[in-house]
Enzyme design. Structure first.
Site, mmCIF file in Angstrom:
data_model
loop_
_atom_site.group_PDB
_atom_site.id
_atom_site.type_symbol
_atom_site.label_atom_id
_atom_site.label_comp_id
_atom_site.label_asym_id
_atom_site.label_seq_id
_atom_site.Cartn_x
_atom_site.Cartn_y
_atom_site.Cartn_z
ATOM 1 N N TYR A 113 0.741 -1.338 0.034
ATOM 2 C CA TYR A 113 -0.225 0.045 -0.235
ATOM 3 C C TYR A 113 0.818 1.352 0.084
ATOM 4 O O TYR A 113 1.892 1.100 1.053
ATOM 5 C CB TYR A 113 -0.913 0.041 1.095
ATOM 6 C CG TYR A 113 -1.799 1.148 1.511
ATOM 7 C CD1 TYR A 113 -2.410 1.790 0.309
ATOM 8 C CD2 TYR A 113 -1.529 1.796 2.490
ATOM 9 C CE1 TYR A 113 -3.127 2.929 0.686
ATOM 10 C CE2 TYR A 113 -2.245 3.065 2.878
ATOM 11 C CZ TYR A 113 -3.249 3.524 1.963
ATOM 12 O OH TYR A 113 -3.803 4.549 2.087
ATOM 13 N N LYS A 210 -10.909 -2.602 6.320
ATOM 14 C CA LYS A 210 -11.140 -3.536 4.853
ATOM 15 C C LYS A 210 -12.011 -4.641 5.294
ATOM 16 O O LYS A 210 -13.142 -4.376 5.662
ATOM 17 C CB LYS A 210 -9.816 -3.925 4.368
ATOM 18 C CG LYS A 210 -8.908 -2.818 4.275
ATOM 19 C CD LYS A 210 -9.295 -1.598 3.200
ATOM 20 C CE LYS A 210 -8.746 -0.240 3.227
ATOM 21 N NZ LYS A 210 -7.287 -0.109 3.792
#
Ligand code: LCS
Length: 396
Positions: A113, A210
Site C-alpha cells: 500500500y 477493509k
C-alpha cells in the site's frame, strides 16, 4: 473465554475472544464510551499504575470494548495478544517505531500500500532508518539485501495492488536464521484465508478498515503478535505514541467481524468468477487473481491460503485511457479507494492509492499505469458481470 480451537471460521468469527458482559449479561459487548475509569481508592489507583491490579485506567492505555475486539482478532490469528490502533497505518507505524532505530534497516515488499512505503522513505528516513524495497515473491531478492543492521522484514501478501504473493513460510525461516522480525500485512487475505503466525511470522498487522470491518464505514487497525516480549514492546510504544483505537470504533468493527466468513465466502466466489470472465473478455489484456491458473503463484496460493480472496487487478488492451472510460462507466461498482466492503469498489492505483510512490518505483514494483484494481463485494454475481460488461463496452 470460549474455546474456539478447531472450529469452523463461521463459528470462530462470532465467538473468538467473546463472552457476555459480566455486569448485565449483554450478549453484544457494551460500548464503554469513557475516557477514564474510577479508582475505588488511592491505593487501587497506584496499584493499577504499577500493573499489580489489571483494571482499566484510561482509554489510551486500554478499554474493555477495544479489548473485546483485540481478543477476537488475536484469537482468529492464533496470536498471544492483539493491540487495536486508530488505523491500519497507525498499526504499521507503531510496529516500525517499536523496532526501528537510528541506522537500522528494513526490507519490505515493493508493491505495498503506497503510504506503507512512503512513510519509511519520507518520514522514518529522517530518523536515520535505512530501507530496501524488493520483489519479495523471490526469496533471493530478500537474501541479497540482508545486512548486519537489518531488523525488520515487512511483507504484504497478497500485495496491494499487484496481487503478487510472498511465501510466508520461506520468509519466516530466512528471518529466523538472520535474527529478523517478520511482519506480515494480512489485510488482503484476512485470518479466514491466511494465518501468517501459524506459518512462522512474528507479527501480523491489519487495516481493519477493509475486510474485517467490511462495511466501508470505519477506519481501524490491529497488531497481533505471537510472542509476549514483542507484545509488551509494541504495547508500550502504542500507549505512549497514542495511535490507540476508540471504543465506538472497536464496537462497530466487532459487529462487522461476526459476518467476516460469510462475506468472504460470497465475495471471493464472485471475484474468481469475475476474474475468469475478465480473462476471457476480448478487450482485457491481462488479469491477476490468485485463483486463476494463469496467476504465476497459483500453486503457492493453494498451499498458503484457504481461499483466493476477493481482490483482483487487470489491464485493458486500450491501456489506461480505456481503463479510465471503463471506471467512469460503472453503475453497480463504485469508483472509490479502500477495499473489503460489502460493496464492490474500483480504482486506479497509479493515480490514486499509489500516487505517492514515484512512477519509476511503481513500475519496478509492477504497479503499471494500465492497472485497474477491483475489490469485489457481496452483490449478485450476474449484476456485477453485467455492470463490468456494459462498462467495458463504453471503454473505447
Ligand atoms: N495495509 C494495506 C494492505 C492497505 O491496503 C491499507 C490501506 C493499509 C494497510 C492502511 O490502512 P488504513 O490506515 O487506511 O486503515 N489501503 C487502502 C487502499 O488500498 N485504498 O485506500 C486505503
Amino acid at each position: 473465554m470460549k474455546n474456539i480451537k478447531n472450529k469452523s471460521p463461521f463459528t470462530s468469527v462470532i465467538h473468538a475472544g467473546q463472552h457476555p458482559d459480566p455486569v448485565f449479561g449483554g450478549v453484544s459487548v457494551p460500548i464503554y464510551q469513557s475516557s477514564t475509569f474510577a479508582f475505588q481508592s488511592a491505593e487501587q489507583g497506584a496499584s493499577r499504575f504499577s500493573g499489580e491490579d489489571k483494571g482499566y485506567i484510561y482509554t489510551r492505555i486500554g478499554n474493555p470494548t477495544t479489548k473485546a475486539l483485540e481478543d477476537n482478532i488475536a484469537s482468529l490469528e492464533g496470536g498471544f495478544g492483539g493491540l487495536g490502533t486508530s488505523s491500519g497505518m497507525a498499526a504499521i507505524t507503531t510496529v516500525f517505531m517499536a523496532f526501528l532505530d537510528k541506522n537500522s534497516h528494513i526490507i519490505s515488499t515493493d508493491a505495498v500500500y503506497g503510504p506503507s512505503r512512503t512513510v519509511v522513505e519520507d518520514v522514518f528516513s529522517n530518523f536515520g532508518v535505512e530501507y530496501d524495497y524488493v520483489d519479495t515473491s523471490e526469496l533471493k531478492n530478500i537474501k541479497k539485501c540482508i545486512k548486519s543492521n537489518t531488523k525488520l522484514l515487512f511483507v504484504e501478501t497478497p500485495a496491494n495492488p499487484t496481487m503478487n504473493l510472498t511465501d510466508i513460510k520461506d520468509c519466516a525461516e530466512l528471518a529466523k536464521k538472520n535474527g529478523l522480525i517478520l511482519v506480515v500485512d494480512n489485510t488482503f487475505a484476512s485470518p479466514i484465508l491466511q494465518k501468517p503466525l501459524d506459518l512462522g511470522a512474528d507479527i501480523v498487522i491489519h487495516s481493519l478498515t477493509k475486510f474485517l470491518n467490511g462495511h466501508s464505514d470505519v477506519v481501524g487497525g490491529m497488531i497481533v503478535t505471537k510472542k509476549e516480549d514483542l507484545f509488551v514492546k509494541i504495547q508500550k510504544v502504542l500507549r505512549m505514541m497514542g495511535g490507540t483505537m476508540d471504543p465506538h470504533q472497536a464496537w462497530l468493527i466487532l459487529r462487522g467481524v461476526k459476518t467476516l466468513a460469510l462475506r468472504i465466502e460470497k465475495s471471493q466466489d464472485n471475484a474468481l468468477r469475475l476474474a475468469r470472465y475478465l480473462e476471457s473478455h476480448p478487450k482485457v489484456k491481462w488479469v491477476n487473481h490468485p485463483g486463476l491458473e494463469s496467476h504465476p503463484q497459483h500453486t503457492l496460493a493453494k498451499k498458503q491460503m484457504d481461499g483466493f480472496g476477493s481482490m483482483l487487478c487487470f489491464g485493458l488492451k486500450g491501456g489506461f485511457d480505456a481503463g479510465r472510460k471503463m471506471i467512469n462507466s460503472v453503475k453497480i461498482c463504485t469508483l472509490a479507494v479502500s477495499l473489503g466492503g460489502v460493496e464492490s469498489l474500483i480504482q486506479h492505483p497509479a493515480s490514486m492509492t499509489h500516487a505517492s510512490v514515484s512512477k519509476e518505483e511503481r513500475e519496478k514494483a509492477g504497479i503499471t499505469d494500465d492497472l485497474v484494481r477491483l475489490s469485489v463485494g457481496c452483490e449478485g454475481f450476474e449484476d456485477l458481470k453485467e455492470d463490468l460488461d456494459q462498462a467495458l463496452a463504453e471503454s473505447n
